[in-house]
Design a protein around this motif. Structure first.
Motif, PDB file in Angstrom:
ATOM      1  N   ARG A 245       0.875  -1.179   0.000  1.00  0.00           N
ATOM      2  CA  ARG A 245       0.000   0.000   0.000  1.00  0.00           C
ATOM      3  C   ARG A 245       0.906   1.221   0.000  1.00  0.00           C
ATOM      4  O   ARG A 245       1.746   1.379   0.889  1.00  0.00           O
ATOM      5  CB  ARG A 245      -0.917  -0.004   1.217  1.00  0.00           C
ATOM      6  CG  ARG A 245      -1.768   1.262   1.355  1.00  0.00           C
ATOM      7  CD  ARG A 245      -2.844   1.089   2.417  1.00  0.00           C
ATOM      8  NE  ARG A 245      -3.823   0.080   2.004  1.00  0.00           N
ATOM      9  CZ  ARG A 245      -4.041  -1.048   2.661  1.00  0.00           C
ATOM     10  NH1 ARG A 245      -3.362  -1.320   3.768  1.00  0.00           N
ATOM     11  NH2 ARG A 245      -4.936  -1.915   2.219  1.00  0.00           N
ATOM     12  N   ASN A 276      -6.284   2.448  -7.597  1.00  0.00           N
ATOM     13  CA  ASN A 276      -7.422   2.381  -6.676  1.00  0.00           C
ATOM     14  C   ASN A 276      -8.727   2.092  -7.404  1.00  0.00           C
ATOM     15  O   ASN A 276      -9.626   1.442  -6.851  1.00  0.00           O
ATOM     16  CB  ASN A 276      -7.529   3.678  -5.877  1.00  0.00           C
ATOM     17  CG  ASN A 276      -6.488   3.789  -4.780  1.00  0.00           C
ATOM     18  OD1 ASN A 276      -6.016   2.770  -4.259  1.00  0.00           O
ATOM     19  ND2 ASN A 276      -6.120   5.007  -4.425  1.00  0.00           N
ATOM     20  N   GLU A 277      -8.840   2.560  -8.639  1.00  0.00           N
ATOM     21  CA  GLU A 277     -10.042   2.247  -9.432  1.00  0.00           C
ATOM     22  C   GLU A 277     -10.095   0.758  -9.766  1.00  0.00           C
ATOM     23  O   GLU A 277     -11.171   0.154  -9.770  1.00  0.00           O
ATOM     24  CB  GLU A 277     -10.044   3.087 -10.708  1.00  0.00           C
ATOM     25  CG  GLU A 277     -10.369   4.562 -10.486  1.00  0.00           C
ATOM     26  CD  GLU A 277     -10.433   5.328 -11.792  1.00  0.00           C
ATOM     27  OE1 GLU A 277     -10.318   4.683 -12.866  1.00  0.00           O
ATOM     28  OE2 GLU A 277     -10.601   6.562 -11.755  1.00  0.00           O
ATOM     29  N   ARG A 278      -8.932   0.201 -10.046  1.00  0.00           N
ATOM     30  CA  ARG A 278      -8.883  -1.234 -10.368  1.00  0.00           C
ATOM     31  C   ARG A 278      -9.180  -2.099  -9.141  1.00  0.00           C
ATOM     32  O   ARG A 278      -9.800  -3.156  -9.247  1.00  0.00           O
ATOM     33  CB  ARG A 278      -7.509  -1.602 -10.933  1.00  0.00           C
ATOM     34  CG  ARG A 278      -7.215  -1.035 -12.303  1.00  0.00           C
ATOM     35  CD  ARG A 278      -5.969  -1.667 -12.906  1.00  0.00           C
ATOM     36  NE  ARG A 278      -4.782  -1.440 -12.069  1.00  0.00           N
ATOM     37  CZ  ARG A 278      -3.968  -0.413 -12.220  1.00  0.00           C
ATOM     38  NH1 ARG A 278      -4.211   0.500 -13.154  1.00  0.00           N
ATOM     39  NH2 ARG A 278      -2.907  -0.272 -11.461  1.00  0.00           N
ATOM     40  N   ASP A 279      -8.715  -1.635  -7.973  1.00  0.00           N
ATOM     41  CA  ASP A 279      -8.889  -2.403  -6.746  1.00  0.00           C
ATOM     42  C   ASP A 279      -9.038  -1.433  -5.582  1.00  0.00           C
ATOM     43  O   ASP A 279      -8.051  -0.930  -5.034  1.00  0.00           O
ATOM     44  CB  ASP A 279      -7.685  -3.329  -6.526  1.00  0.00           C
ATOM     45  CG  ASP A 279      -7.802  -4.148  -5.247  1.00  0.00           C
ATOM     46  OD1 ASP A 279      -8.862  -4.093  -4.592  1.00  0.00           O
ATOM     47  OD2 ASP A 279      -6.817  -4.836  -4.895  1.00  0.00           O
ATOM     48  N   ALA A 280     -10.262  -1.163  -5.204  1.00  0.00           N
ATOM     49  CA  ALA A 280     -10.524  -0.190  -4.142  1.00  0.00           C
ATOM     50  C   ALA A 280      -9.949  -0.629  -2.810  1.00  0.00           C
ATOM     51  O   ALA A 280      -9.636   0.206  -1.936  1.00  0.00           O
ATOM     52  CB  ALA A 280     -12.033   0.033  -4.010  1.00  0.00           C
ATOM     53  N   SER A 281      -9.782  -1.933  -2.604  1.00  0.00           N
ATOM     54  CA  SER A 281      -9.246  -2.423  -1.330  1.00  0.00           C
ATOM     55  C   SER A 281      -7.756  -2.136  -1.171  1.00  0.00           C
ATOM     56  O   SER A 281      -7.221  -2.254  -0.063  1.00  0.00           O
ATOM     57  CB  SER A 281      -9.481  -3.933  -1.215  1.00  0.00           C
ATOM     58  OG  SER A 281      -8.695  -4.648  -2.163  1.00  0.00           O
ATOM     59  N   GLY A 283      -6.228   0.725  -1.332  1.00  0.00           N
ATOM     60  CA  GLY A 283      -6.121   1.853  -0.405  1.00  0.00           C
ATOM     61  C   GLY A 283      -4.876   2.690  -0.544  1.00  0.00           C
ATOM     62  O   GLY A 283      -4.379   3.259   0.446  1.00  0.00           O
TER      63      GLY A 283
END
Length: 433
Positions: A245, A276-281, A283
């Protein structure tokens, strides 16, 4: 080309003047609604002649100053209208806008200022240093091994508050005939007792990496910035790993001198948003906020340039890497922590995941870090640096009383009667407000 450049400069000047006048109107409205400052109340002043771009230099002192003000009332003296606006909103201690020397004289005549702090080396500091019967103290805006930290200008101040033994050794190499025992007072880093801000980061299996580069610098010897040389590839590799992250906190001046740095900075910001658009988790965070502290404590590993951020992070005692400047002209102090730090060269950035994995399991690197923390900051237990800061201030207050008793005042600062005009001292530093 010359005509096009002149046109661009002309448009920029008009834009700057318009923004400046708008800021002045807002500031005038804000000042008109404030209660007047209590007379003969403030004992300590913090002199700040810069605009908003350098406000970070003040922000890190907000909480230490607020704590100090519980004992000794503190007043910020702001010389720049655009800087005064956010200061009035943010500062936990009162702010006086003293654009003109006449305004400065009026405030000094109305107050009982005994100590004046300076957080940088702005040339307009000299206008404040004309006044005697107060201690002029350089407190700086961070601890580092940059060339800025070893300037002979420190001699201009009565005292300097420094972090620890490393600062004394650094200055000792360049200052001739300087009374270190009297004029350089070690206080550690009181800001570390007041790390500010909160984050919504929830701990999980991801390793949190803080990448906090400095700006590109205004000359080759100060070319410490890594955004264009390290940053793009470094961040791209971390975003792609799925195991990390990223907290990206660039210096607010990034790109002001070199457009390539500005472009690289925008590229990194866009890459974080896309990840973050591809994977919001995931973070990932692009951080441009005023609060500094939570980033240092939240990160498992920090990657920073040669700047105060090295030492802000060092004070936490947690894993740290320093980017090695790609420009061979960059001046590097090889006698302090940088002689023993974990360097990150620009050729390693594509393989950053493996580099960080190795550092995470390097017990020898952790042991070396502990030694350097002690050398730079001394005792870093919570509250110790704050106590040393307050003891240093009390010492100067005692010295002020001693000299004041031995040398009774025969003159005093009079507020200028020409409040509507500009003092000659303002010279070329007058703002377009």
């Amino acid at each position: 080309m010359g005509i096009q450049r002149d046109v661009r400069l002309g448009f920029k000047l008009v834009k700057d003047v318009t923004a400046s006048r708008r800021a002045q109107r807002l500031l005038n409205g804000r000042l008109a609604t404030r209660e007047p400052l209590p007379g003969r109340h403030f004992k300590i002043a913090v002199y700040f002649a810069d605009g908003p771009v350098n406000l970070y230099q003040m922000r890190q002192w907000y909480k230490p100053l607020a704590k100090l003000a519980e004992t000794w009332p503190v007043l910020v003296l702001s010389r720049n209208g655009a800087g005064a606006l956010p200061l009035i909103d943010e500062s936990p201690v009162p702010v006086a806008y003293v654009r003109r020397v006449a305004d400065l004289e009026r405030v000094l005549a109305e107050q009982d200022i005994r100590i004046v702090f300076y957080v940088n080396q702005n040339s307009r500091n000299f206008q404040m240093m004309r006044y005697g019967r107060c201690w002029h103290v350089f407190i700086n805006h961070g601890e580092s091994d940059k060339m800025y930290m070893v300037t002979n200008q420190i001699k201009a101040y009565d005292y300097a508050f420094v972090a620890g033994e490393a600062a004394l050794a650094r200055l000792g190499k360049v200052l001739w005939d300087y009374d270190f025992d009297k004029r350089a007072i070690r206080i550690g880093r009181p800001q570390a007792d007041h790390y500010s801000g909160t984050t919504a980061i929830a701990p999980d299996e991801r390793q949190v990496v803080l990448y906090a580069p400095t700006w590109e610098g205004d000359r080759p010897s100060a070319a410490y910035g890594s955004i264009a040389t390290h940053g793009v590839d470094l961040v791209a590799a971390l975003l792609a790993s799925g195991r990390h992250r990223v907290i990206y906190r660039p210096h607010p001046r990034s790109g002001v001198v070199d457009s390539a740095y500005g472009a690289a900075n925008k590229q990194i910001i866009a890459a974080i948003a896309a990840a973050n658009e591809r994977d919001a988790s995931a973070g990932h965070i692009y951080d441009s906020g005023p609060e500094l502290g939570w980033q240092l404590s939240a990160a498992d590993i920090a990657i920073v340039d040669i700047s105060a951020m090295v030492y802000d992070r060092l004070a936490t005692g947690k894993a740290l890497m320093v980017t090695r400047p790609a420009d061979p002209s960059a001046q590097i102090d090889s006698s302090g922590y940088l002689s023993d730090c974990e360097w990150l060269f620009d050729g390693q950035t594509g393989n950053i995941v493996a580099v960080l994995d190795e550092l995470t399991h390097d017990d020898a690197a952790e042991a070396r870090l502990t030694v350097w923390v002690q050398r730079y900051f001394g005792d870093t237990n919570p509250g110790v640096a704050t106590e040393r800061f307050h003891v240093a201030v009390q010492h100067l207050m005692n010295e002020w009383d001693r000299f004041d008793t031995a040398n009774p005042r025969t003159d005093h600062i009079e507020a200028s009667s020409e409040q509507g005009s500009l003092s000659a001292d303002d010279g070329p530093d007058i703002e377009l407000l």
